[in-house]
Design a protein around this motif. Structure first.
Motif, PDB file in Angstrom:
ATOM      1  N   UNK A   1       2.208  15.728  -5.332  1.00  0.00           N
ATOM      2  CA  UNK A   1       2.925  16.719  -4.539  1.00  0.00           C
ATOM      3  C   UNK A   1       3.815  17.591  -5.426  1.00  0.00           C
ATOM      4  N   UNK A   2       4.453  16.975  -6.425  1.00  0.00           N
ATOM      5  CA  UNK A   2       5.305  17.748  -7.331  1.00  0.00           C
ATOM      6  C   UNK A   2       4.469  18.737  -8.140  1.00  0.00           C
ATOM      7  N   UNK A   3       3.289  18.308  -8.596  1.00  0.00           N
ATOM      8  CA  UNK A   3       2.420  19.208  -9.358  1.00  0.00           C
ATOM      9  C   UNK A   3       1.934  20.360  -8.484  1.00  0.00           C
ATOM     10  N   UNK A   4       1.626  20.063  -7.219  1.00  0.00           N
ATOM     11  CA  UNK A   4       1.148  21.128  -6.344  1.00  0.00           C
ATOM     12  C   UNK A   4       2.264  22.116  -6.023  1.00  0.00           C
ATOM     13  N   UNK A   5       3.477  21.630  -5.837  1.00  0.00           N
ATOM     14  CA  UNK A   5       4.589  22.551  -5.608  1.00  0.00           C
ATOM     15  C   UNK A   5       4.813  23.446  -6.813  1.00  0.00           C
ATOM     16  N   UNK A   6       4.631  22.882  -8.020  1.00  0.00           N
ATOM     17  CA  UNK A   6       4.783  23.690  -9.227  1.00  0.00           C
ATOM     18  C   UNK A   6       3.724  24.771  -9.293  1.00  0.00           C
ATOM     19  N   UNK A   7       2.474  24.425  -8.927  1.00  0.00           N
ATOM     20  CA  UNK A   7       1.408  25.427  -8.935  1.00  0.00           C
ATOM     21  C   UNK A   7       1.660  26.507  -7.894  1.00  0.00           C
ATOM     22  N   UNK A   8       2.139  26.099  -6.715  1.00  0.00           N
ATOM     23  CA  UNK A   8       2.433  27.089  -5.678  1.00  0.00           C
ATOM     24  C   UNK A   8       3.562  28.010  -6.107  1.00  0.00           C
ATOM     25  N   UNK A   9       4.558  27.445  -6.830  1.00  0.00           N
ATOM     26  CA  UNK A   9       5.652  28.288  -7.312  1.00  0.00           C
ATOM     27  C   UNK A   9       5.163  29.297  -8.335  1.00  0.00           C
ATOM     28  N   UNK A  10       4.120  28.924  -9.115  1.00  0.00           N
ATOM     29  CA  UNK A  10       3.568  29.861 -10.082  1.00  0.00           C
ATOM     30  C   UNK A  10       2.697  30.907  -9.417  1.00  0.00           C
ATOM     31  N   UNK A  11       1.997  30.502  -8.335  1.00  0.00           N
ATOM     32  CA  UNK A  11       1.064  31.419  -7.679  1.00  0.00           C
ATOM     33  C   UNK A  11       1.802  32.366  -6.762  1.00  0.00           C
ATOM     34  N   UNK A  12       2.647  31.811  -5.898  1.00  0.00           N
ATOM     35  CA  UNK A  12       3.325  32.635  -4.888  1.00  0.00           C
ATOM     36  C   UNK A  12       4.609  33.182  -5.461  1.00  0.00           C
ATOM     37  N   UNK A  13       4.898  34.454  -5.265  1.00  0.00           N
ATOM     38  CA  UNK A  13       6.159  35.012  -5.734  1.00  0.00           C
ATOM     39  C   UNK A  13       7.314  34.476  -4.916  1.00  0.00           C
ATOM     40  N   UNK A  14       8.471  34.509  -5.530  1.00  0.00           N
ATOM     41  CA  UNK A  14       9.671  34.097  -4.809  1.00  0.00           C
ATOM     42  C   UNK A  14       9.924  35.057  -3.670  1.00  0.00           C
ATOM     43  N   UNK A  15       9.912  34.545  -2.452  1.00  0.00           N
ATOM     44  CA  UNK A  15       9.991  35.406  -1.279  1.00  0.00           C
ATOM     45  C   UNK A  15      11.183  35.002  -0.441  1.00  0.00           C
ATOM     46  N   UNK A  16      11.997  35.961  -0.119  1.00  0.00           N
ATOM     47  CA  UNK A  16      13.137  35.741   0.765  1.00  0.00           C
ATOM     48  C   UNK A  16      12.781  36.352   2.112  1.00  0.00           C
ATOM     49  N   UNK A  17      12.417  35.489   3.054  1.00  0.00           N
ATOM     50  CA  UNK A  17      11.995  36.000   4.357  1.00  0.00           C
ATOM     51  C   UNK A  17      13.246  36.301   5.176  1.00  0.00           C
ATOM     52  N   UNK A  18      13.504  37.566   5.379  1.00  0.00           N
ATOM     53  CA  UNK A  18      14.684  38.007   6.112  1.00  0.00           C
ATOM     54  C   UNK A  18      14.269  38.358   7.524  1.00  0.00           C
ATOM     55  N   UNK A  19      14.884  37.695   8.483  1.00  0.00           N
ATOM     56  CA  UNK A  19      14.539  37.966   9.875  1.00  0.00           C
ATOM     57  C   UNK A  19      15.172  39.247  10.356  1.00  0.00           C
TER      58      UNK A  19
ATOM     59  N   UNK B   1       0.827  -1.204   0.000  1.00  0.00           N
ATOM     60  CA  UNK B   1       0.000   0.000   0.000  1.00  0.00           C
ATOM     61  C   UNK B   1       0.863   1.255   0.000  1.00  0.00           C
ATOM     62  N   UNK B   2       1.968   1.224   0.755  1.00  0.00           N
ATOM     63  CA  UNK B   2       2.856   2.381   0.799  1.00  0.00           C
ATOM     64  C   UNK B   2       3.507   2.637  -0.561  1.00  0.00           C
ATOM     65  N   UNK B   3       3.879   1.592  -1.266  1.00  0.00           N
ATOM     66  CA  UNK B   3       4.487   1.769  -2.578  1.00  0.00           C
ATOM     67  C   UNK B   3       3.496   2.378  -3.565  1.00  0.00           C
ATOM     68  N   UNK B   4       2.260   1.891  -3.543  1.00  0.00           N
ATOM     69  CA  UNK B   4       1.250   2.477  -4.420  1.00  0.00           C
ATOM     70  C   UNK B   4       0.932   3.917  -4.007  1.00  0.00           C
ATOM     71  N   UNK B   5       0.862   4.171  -2.686  1.00  0.00           N
ATOM     72  CA  UNK B   5       0.585   5.528  -2.214  1.00  0.00           C
ATOM     73  C   UNK B   5       1.700   6.487  -2.624  1.00  0.00           C
ATOM     74  N   UNK B   6       2.960   6.027  -2.497  1.00  0.00           N
ATOM     75  CA  UNK B   6       4.076   6.876  -2.916  1.00  0.00           C
ATOM     76  C   UNK B   6       4.039   7.145  -4.412  1.00  0.00           C
ATOM     77  N   UNK B   7       3.682   6.131  -5.196  1.00  0.00           N
ATOM     78  CA  UNK B   7       3.614   6.298  -6.647  1.00  0.00           C
ATOM     79  C   UNK B   7       2.533   7.287  -7.056  1.00  0.00           C
ATOM     80  N   UNK B   8       1.472   7.387  -6.274  1.00  0.00           N
ATOM     81  CA  UNK B   8       0.409   8.338  -6.591  1.00  0.00           C
ATOM     82  C   UNK B   8       0.662   9.718  -6.003  1.00  0.00           C
ATOM     83  N   UNK B   9       1.177   9.767  -4.769  1.00  0.00           N
ATOM     84  CA  UNK B   9       1.268  11.036  -4.064  1.00  0.00           C
ATOM     85  C   UNK B   9       2.473  11.871  -4.487  1.00  0.00           C
ATOM     86  N   UNK B  10       3.567  11.233  -4.871  1.00  0.00           N
ATOM     87  CA  UNK B  10       4.760  11.997  -5.252  1.00  0.00           C
ATOM     88  C   UNK B  10       4.488  12.865  -6.478  1.00  0.00           C
ATOM     89  N   UNK B  11       3.879  12.347  -7.565  1.00  0.00           N
ATOM     90  CA  UNK B  11       3.553  13.259  -8.686  1.00  0.00           C
ATOM     91  C   UNK B  11       2.560  14.341  -8.303  1.00  0.00           C
TER      92      UNK B  11
END
Length: 511
Positions: free
Chosen positions: A491-509, A479-489
């Motif tokens: 997650x990668x697609x969602x990170x790509x969408x977030x990179x397009x939506x959110x501007x590159x931000x350098x949070x300086x403390x 089940x974990x192997x199938x879950x990883x095979x489905x969730x990794x793509x």
């Protein structure tokens, strides 16, 4: 060895915390029944706060122990309700004397309408299962030790050592999978990122409008007290010249000389005013040359370094120019500096400016200095300001304007999946069936019907106490192997969408 020991300790801690979430899940179920079944809606906000406290702790440990930082995914909280001109507070179609009830209603709708609330609930509901999966290798090692030890076999130390080695080797990988699982359910969505950006932009818009209004008042005051007064004086002097032209030509000629001087002074003031609105050198030569020209007019010794591959947009250049101008003024007026270093560069489509002076330090934006005005000016462009100014100096001010150097009208192609993740996805789809079906489910069925022919079911060849644990492990592995095979793509697609939506931000403390 120390790394594996730390991994085991963290796995035990996280697993125990996840198993302890069973009580919180039961409490949440009771709260949901009371809130939506019996109408006790006042229970839901408190339970949601407790749930967010638990998921916030999980995000913190995920960043500190597992190396994957997860920002808060929640939508911005609603702003306090403002009274109407008549003093009443409106919520939908109802009026209230105080804003207490409308604020509570808005907060209730914010909590129940936030998708992150329900994703937190799903994470909390599945947390005990994830904790059990995290502790599975250690539990199997313990079962192997008990099983071999109960048979009084001389080989039990070797078996115990092998089980311990397997558990140690599997623990870091399980922690990595647990971190991915947390990232999947607890990370922000594109909608929450957009909502946060909209709220920040609304606040920046209001601050920009106020700043523009104050700037217009300053221009009006400068025109009224400066150029306008001089022009009025010139007009009165010309009237006197007109009267003296026939009576006293020499006095008229002297007054005309004064009119000429006054007109020259008025012209200089108008040029200074226009230069204060938008310097011509900035529009013609760009930010680098404009700052160099500003450095030549400054009483300080200013060293300017510029490293820009492209030119920012005009509003961004104007914001950066006046911010640097304000910093140079602060260094001379408040810091007592003699030298200033200005570095302008580009970093990943962001414009970064670093201004360092050798003054006395002690600059603090909270004390109402010009740094607050710089923050408001940069906020209109989603900029971030960082100040490091210890007592005695030096003072270093850094601000970033994200996406100021981004190329417009460019089609960005989504990055491909990394090779390592592609291998995991391929192994998941290609080999996940093997532990799940023949060595897991089918072996369990054969174990239940007590089939004498063991065939190639590996679990049936082990001692009796280890057969069911290995069958369960095979099922979970598949089940974990199938879950990883489905969730990794995903997650990668969602990170790509977030990179397009959110501007590159350098949070300086703030230092």
């Amino acid at each position: 060895m120390r790394t594996y020991a730390v991994a085991v300790r963290r796995a035990l801690t996280l697993g125990a915390m996840a198993l302890g979430d069973v009580m919180l899940v039961a409490l949440m179920l009771v709260g949901v029944v009371l809130s939506f079944g019996l109408g006790m809606v006042f229970v839901f906000p408190s339970l949601t706060k407790a749930m967010r406290c638990r998921t916030g702790q999980a995000r913190k440990l995920n960043a500190e122990w597992l190396g994957i930082a997860i920002p808060a995914p929640y939508l911005p909280a609603p702003l306090p309700v403002r009274p109407q001109p008549d003093g009443w507070y409106r919520h939908d179609r109802q009026l209230y004397k105080t804003g207490r009830w409308p604020d509570w209603q808005n907060r209730w709708q914010w909590l129940i309408g936030d998708p992150a609330t329900w994703r937190d609930g799903l994470w909390l509901f599945l947390s005990p299962l994830a904790g059990a999966f995290l502790l599975l290798p250690l539990a199997l090692a313990g079962c192997a030790a008990l099983a071999v030890g109960s048979q009084d076999s001389p080989a039990w130390p070797v078996a115990l050592a092998c089980a311990a080695v397997v558990a140690l080797a599997a623990t870091p990988h399980l922690l990595r999978g647990y971190a991915w699982w947390n990232l999947l359910l607890l990370s922000p969505t594109a909608e929450s990122v957009l909502a946060g950006q909209i709220q920040r932009l609304d606040q920046a818009r209001l601050a920009t409008v106020d700043s523009q209004a104050s700037e217009l008042r300053r221009i009006e005051r400068d025109l009224h007290d400066g150029a306008q007064a001089r022009l009025v004086a010139i007009g009165m002097t010309l009237g006197a010249v007109e009267e003296l032209m026939d009576k006293d030509p020499a006095a008229a000629r002297a007054l005309l000389g004064k009119v000429k001087e006054a007109s020259s002074t008025a012209l200089v003031e108008l040029r200074d005013l226009v230069r204060g609105i938008h310097p011509p050198v900035l529009a013609e030569r760009g930010l680098g040359d404009a700052i160099r020209a500003l450095a030549l007019d400054s009483a300080l010794k200013v060293t300017v370094t510029v490293d820009l591959a492209s030119r920012p947009d005009s509003p961004v250049e104007s914001a950066a120019y006046f911010s640097i101008s304000e910093l140079l003024t602060n260094a001379a007026r408040h810091g007592g500096a003699e030298r200033v270093w200005v570095d302008i560069s580009g970093h990943d489509h962001a414009l970064r400016v670093v201004v360092t002076d050798d003054g006395s330090g002690g600059a603090d934006p909270s004390r109402g200095s010009g740094l607050r005005g710089i923050e408001r000016r940069l906020a209109a462009f989603d900029g971030v300001l960082a100040v490091n100014s210890p007592q005695g100096g030096p003072t270093t001010v850094t601000f970033d304007l994200p996406n100021a150097l981004a190329e417009r009208h460019q089609n960005h192609k989504a990055p491909p999946l990394p090779r390592g993740k592609m291998i995991i996805v391929g192994l998941g789809w290609g080999l996940g069936w093997l532990p799940l079906f023949p060595q897991g489910m089918v072996a369990g069925v054969m174990k239940i019907i007590d089939l004498e022919h063991r065939s190639w079911f590996l679990a049936l060849y082990l001692p009796e106490p280890l057969q069911w644990p290995l069958i369960a492990f095979n099922i979970l592995l598949g089940l974990s192997m199938y879950a990883a095979a489905m969730l990794i793509p995903l997650q990668h697609a969602r990170r790509t969408r977030l990179a397009e939506v959110a501007p590159t931000r350098l949070w300086l403390g703030r230092c």
